[in-house]
Design a protein around this motif. Structure first.
Motif, short mmCIF file in Angstrom:
data_model
loop_
_atom_site.label_atom_id
_atom_site.label_comp_id
_atom_site.label_asym_id
_atom_site.label_seq_id
_atom_site.Cartn_x
_atom_site.Cartn_y
_atom_site.Cartn_z
N UNK A 7 0.82 -1.18 -0.15
CA UNK A 7 0.25 0.07 0.06
C UNK A 7 0.95 1.32 -0.04
N UNK A 8 2.27 1.17 0.35
CA UNK A 8 2.96 2.33 0.37
C UNK A 8 3.78 2.37 -0.96
N UNK A 9 3.51 1.54 -2.03
CA UNK A 9 4.34 1.51 -3.17
C UNK A 9 3.56 2.22 -4.19
N UNK A 14 5.42 -0.62 -7.24
CA UNK A 14 4.06 -1.31 -7.34
C UNK A 14 4.28 -2.34 -8.29
N UNK A 15 4.95 -1.95 -9.39
CA UNK A 15 4.96 -2.75 -10.39
C UNK A 15 5.75 -4.38 -10.13
N UNK A 20 5.89 -10.21 -8.32
CA UNK A 20 6.63 -11.16 -7.73
C UNK A 20 5.70 -12.56 -7.80
N UNK A 21 6.40 -13.62 -7.82
CA UNK A 21 5.64 -14.84 -7.86
C UNK A 21 5.01 -15.48 -6.64
N UNK A 37 17.45 -5.24 -2.98
CA UNK A 37 18.66 -5.77 -4.20
C UNK A 37 17.65 -5.38 -5.69
N UNK A 38 16.57 -5.59 -5.57
CA UNK A 38 16.01 -4.95 -6.94
C UNK A 38 16.22 -3.53 -7.37
N UNK A 39 16.08 -2.57 -6.34
CA UNK A 39 16.15 -1.19 -6.49
C UNK A 39 17.43 -0.52 -6.04
N UNK A 40 18.51 -1.31 -5.40
CA UNK A 40 19.70 -0.58 -5.16
C UNK A 40 20.57 -0.26 -6.17
N UNK A 41 20.42 -0.86 -7.28
CA UNK A 41 21.26 -0.48 -8.57
C UNK A 41 20.66 0.70 -9.10
#
Length: 159
Positions: A7-9, A14-15, A20-21, A37-41
């Protein structure tokens, strides 16, 4: 926490979450680690403190705009010292009256500097309002440009 997290995304976050499986996350620690891990890049590397030397008030830029931009640029710098902030902020100023005021009573911290800048901006606004209010009576027309004559002395008295 895993149920309230989405709800915070918004946007890309959000996408990512909706893709996520099912049953791939067992707890909040897993969820937060996967998210990082996904967004730190996508994070921008922090700048060095000497970047602040390049932040200068534009010739026609208001003090308010400069303070806002300088503060935003400071957030981009990694581990910036208060003295460096003070020095680079003052070095970037174009307003002679404000620089004179700072020289007479130098701030010791960036918080004090921002407080002085706020007082100076309030004084400028008050003077501009007085000039704008008086002008239609004298000239029969209204203008949005404040008369800056004499403002240095009045601002100096405020600061």
């Amino acid at each position: 926490m895993c149920r309230s997290f989405p709800t915070t995304l918004r946007g890309a976050g959000r996408e990512w979450f909706t893709r996520l499986p099912t049953s791939s996350i067992d707890n909040f620690n897993q969820l937060s680690s996967a998210f990082l891990r996904h967004f730190v890049g996508g994070q921008h590397p922090k700048r060095l403190a000497d970047h602040l030397i390049t932040v200068k008030q534009g010739e026609r830029e208001t003090l308010w705009s400069y303070v806002k931009r300088f503060t935003r640029e400071t957030l981009e710098v990694d581990d910036v010292d208060d003295k460096v902030q003070l020095t680079t902020f003052k070095a970037g100023l174009k307003s002679r009256e404000f620089v004179v005021s700072l020289a007479k009573n130098p701030p010791r911290t960036m918080a004090e500097m921002l407080l002085k800048a706020q007082k100076y901006m309030n004084a400028e606004d008050a003077l501009a309002a007085i000039v704008d209010e008086e002008r239609p009576k004298k000239e029969g027309r209204k203008t949005n440009v404040g008369d800056k004559r004499g403002s240095a002395q009045a601002i100096e008295e405020v600061t």
